[in-house]
Enzyme design. Structure first.
Site, PDB file in Angstrom:
ATOM      1  CG  ASP A 127     -40.940 100.127 -84.747  1.00 54.26           C
ATOM      2  OD1 ASP A 127     -41.309 101.141 -84.105  1.00 54.26           O
ATOM      3  OD2 ASP A 127     -39.750  99.911 -85.036  1.00 54.26           O
ATOM      4  CD  GLU A 186     -40.703 102.904 -79.807  1.00 57.55           C
ATOM      5  OE1 GLU A 186     -39.588 103.314 -79.411  1.00 57.55           O
ATOM      6  OE2 GLU A 186     -41.428 103.552 -80.569  1.00 57.55           O
ATOM      7  CE  LYS A 210     -42.643 106.790 -81.752  1.00 57.51           C
ATOM      8  NZ  LYS A 210     -41.811 105.597 -81.983  1.00 57.51           N
ATOM      9  CG  ASP A 264     -34.036 102.274 -79.655  1.00 56.33           C
ATOM     10  OD1 ASP A 264     -33.342 102.375 -80.676  1.00 56.33           O
ATOM     11  OD2 ASP A 264     -35.282 102.326 -79.668  1.00 56.33           O
TER      12      ASP A 264
END
Length: 679
Positions: free
Chosen positions: A10, A167, A68, A258
């Protein structure tokens, strides 16, 4: 030839994790790694992870975080992000984003490769061998350029990225949702009325930690007519509303919610069960906010504390707090948020100076009122994602919770209410994406998912009762989905908290079974031992997720926990536990029987003594001596080392028969005292 290991990674904006899945199931390798790198002026790594983050204030222009967000992006694409970055971002080839540090210009892929390389090293140290292949997760909204940049980062780190997984998909795979599972209708038929909250394990029970008992109070005559039910003193039978059902192989619609520290995303996905790795047919809709997360909750608490301090000690003046004090407030706020996720109130104390102290107790209902608008923003985003998917909330079959902020019970409650299903919370929300990536890696390695044995319950499931025995609610080889309920009670007078210890195994004693988790049922009204009626429900859904709920029937107090009962067990280990259970069956049953006899006889003797005290002026001395003799005989069996169970039971039965007249005398006294004897 042995296949190469494939790890799951991850690669997160804030933190990154590596995991591995074998026949025991997925597990995290090493610790969470902050996605932060400090570079030298030449562009080399000086520090990575926690060390780099701790000293970010000292080296702001050389400490790179949130790389990221720059992956595969042009400079124009990230103009809105630049104001949040302390380091310099410049244009590289084809106007792609680059980081400028001292004499060096470094690509986001190189920064990510440094993080991936550190994770690769963690995995190799844990596994004891070199690792060359990985499954890496990316956000569902990543485009082709961002996904290719992720592959490039892996290559720079010495990893062959064999699969890029969304994800949200990884989170679903961690629960096996993309591999098998039943329909929403089937689940609801088994779980009506379940309201999931986080497991609680704070503090001990009043009068002892583990004090569940399978007898109710024989002395119920003291508590009025309503409590005469179940007052016979007989053992309650296990319930046993146990039912099974066939698993299905149909696809389903899954929402992945999330909510992290700084960002929120929700994805609506259509899963294709039965294909390789449980692939996703398509992402139907996504929505979110890149600046919405648990940090906002901390800020609300900080603003409350600072505002009240200004009012109490500075007449409402706009006092500016120094940097160290502001950091202390953030620490206080985070600690309060965590405590309020587990307890009903949190206390904070701040030394204001000159002997002045700010003290504040925040109760959970006040906290929930404070964050209601914050939670509502996430639900608005859920609505947008559903609209994009062309679906309504009640068409979503599963909701998977990801991110540390989903530990807040109010968040889980509101999301469950919004979608009309209980949320999946059994796995650590910070680890679920990495574990899902590892599951995908296991599938690519050829490790079958039926290794988790979740089509049936391979080993019995139950809870600990007083004395170290295990009360089984679901037996081995029960087909899932299934449900079972049983009534228990307390063992200590006035007990207000009960710890529920969930166990798995074929043996009869706690020490011989595997602990799955604990939680507390708190706030039970103080009553005599044996009087509370605690209903424990075990529900295993079609995906093998175990929900355990405990409810005190009279008060309505409830608590629950969610567990995946088979991660970490291989087939060989299951077979060994079954074999040991068979070999020790007679011995274990005798031990369990003696534990129950001791516990129940102690409760009986205690209640008989109370009844003798109530009618001391009415009972004749001969009858009292007879009862004392029976109690002394039973006490002898209680104290004996390995007494004969049959003889023990006979002594208890004789004592019960001998005290029937005593119970009648107590009932008559109660009726007289309450003026209900007809006189």
């Amino acid at each position: 030839m042995r296949k190469e290991k494939i790890i799951g990674i991850d690669l997160g904006t804030t933190n990154s994790l590596v995991a591995y899945c074998d026949e025991k199931g997925p597990r995290i390798l090493g610790e969470s790694l902050p996605s932060v790198v400090r570079l030298s002026v030449e562009g080399d790594v000086e520090a990575i992870g926690g060390e780099a983050r701790r000293h970010a204030v000292e080296y702001p222009e050389r400490t790179i975080h949130s790389a990221k967000r720059l992956m595969g992006r042009g400079l124009k694409d990230i103009e809105g992000e630049l104001g949040y970055l302390a380091y310099e971002v410049v244009a590289g080839a084809q106007d792609t984003a680059r980081v400028h540090v001292g004499k060096a210009v470094v690509s986001p892929q190189e920064i990510s490769a440094m993080i991936l390389g550190e994770l690769k090293g963690q995995a190799e140290r844990e596994l004891g061998e070199a690792v060359k292949k990985a499954v890496v997760t990316v956000p569902a909204y990543f485009d082709d350029a961002q996904r290719q940049a992720t592959r490039d980062a892996g290559r720079l780190a010495g990893l062959d990225v064999v699969r890029i997984v969304n994800e949200p998909t990884a989170a679903a795979l961690a629960y096996g949702l993309g591999l098998s599972g039943g329909s929403k209708d089937e689940e609801e038929s088994e779980s009506s009325g379940i309201s999931l909250v986080s497991g609680i394990s704070t503090g001990g029970s009043s009068g002892g930690d583990v004090s569940l008992n399978v007898k109710v109070n024989p002395e119920a005559c003291e508590s009025g007519a309503d409590d005469l039910r179940d007052g016979s003193g007989a053992d309650l039978e296990g319930a046993s509303d146990e039912q099974g059902g066939d698993d299905t192989n149909r696809g389903g619609t899954v929402a992945v919610y999330d909510l992290g520290g700084g960002t929120f995303d929700v994805s609506i996905m259509k899963l294709n069960r039965g294909g390789e790795g449980g692939s996703v047919d398509q992402v139907l809709g996504t929505a979110g906010d890149t600046h919405l997360g648990g940090d906002d909750v901390d800020r609300l608490l900080v603003e409350m504390m600072q505002g009240e301090i200004r009012e109490q000690f500075f007449d409402g003046k706009a006092v500016q707090f120094p940097a160290s004090t502001r950091q202390a407030f953030r620490n206080f706020a985070e600690a309060m948020k965590i405590r309020l996720s587990n307890e009903m109130e949190a206390r904070v104390e701040v030394q204001v100076g000159e002997g002045q102290v700010y003290e504040r107790v925040v109760k959970r209902d006040e906290f929930e009122g404070m964050i209601d608008g914050w939670v509502a923003k996430t639900l608005v985003a859920c609505g947008k994602a559903l609209k994009g998917a062309g679906l309504s909330a009640d068409e979503v079959e599963r909701v998977v919770m990801v991110g540390g902020s989903t530990r807040i019970p109010y968040v889980r409650q509101k999301v469950s209410e919004y979608f009309g299903v209980q949320c999946y919370t059994a796995l650590n929300p910070d680890e679920v994406v990495a574990m899902g990536a590892a599951v995908q890696g296991a599938v690519l390695m050829g490790v079958k998912q039926d290794m988790l044995l979740l089509d049936v319950i391979p080993l019995g499931l139950g809870i600990e009762t007083m004395g170290g025995a295990v009360a089984k609610l679901i037996t081995s080889n029960t087909t899932i989905p299934t449900r079972a309920t049983e009534i228990f009670s307390t063992y200590v007078d006035g007990q207000t908290n009960v710890k529920i210890h969930v166990l798995q195994g074929e043996r009869e004693l706690v020490e011989d079974c595997r602990s799955l988790g604990e939680f507390e049922l708190r706030g039970i009204p103080a009553m005599p031992a044996g009087l509370p009626k605690i209903e424990v429900m075990f529900l295993v859904d079609a995906n093998g997720v175990l929900n355990v709920m405990a409810t005190e029937v009279r008060s309505g107090k409830r608590a629950s926990i969610q567990i995946i009962p088979n991660h970490g067990l291989t087939r060989d280990e299951v077979e060994l536990m079954e074999k040991e259970g068979f070999e020790h069956a007679v011995e274990d049953m005798n031990m369990h029987r003696l534990i129950d006899l001791r516990m129940n006889s102690r409760l009986d003797i205690r209640n008989i003594k109370k009844q003798l005290e109530r009618v001391a002026d009415e009972i004749d001395e001969g009858y009292k001596r007879e009862i004392d003799d029976h109690m002394a005989k039973v006490q002898g069996y209680i104290d004996a080392d390995g007494p004969n169970g049959d003889e023990f039971q006979e002594a208890m039965t004789a004592m019960d028969h001998a005290t029937i007249r005593l119970a009648e005398m107590n009932i008559k006294k109660t009726l007289r005292d309450e003026g209900l004897d007809g006189q």
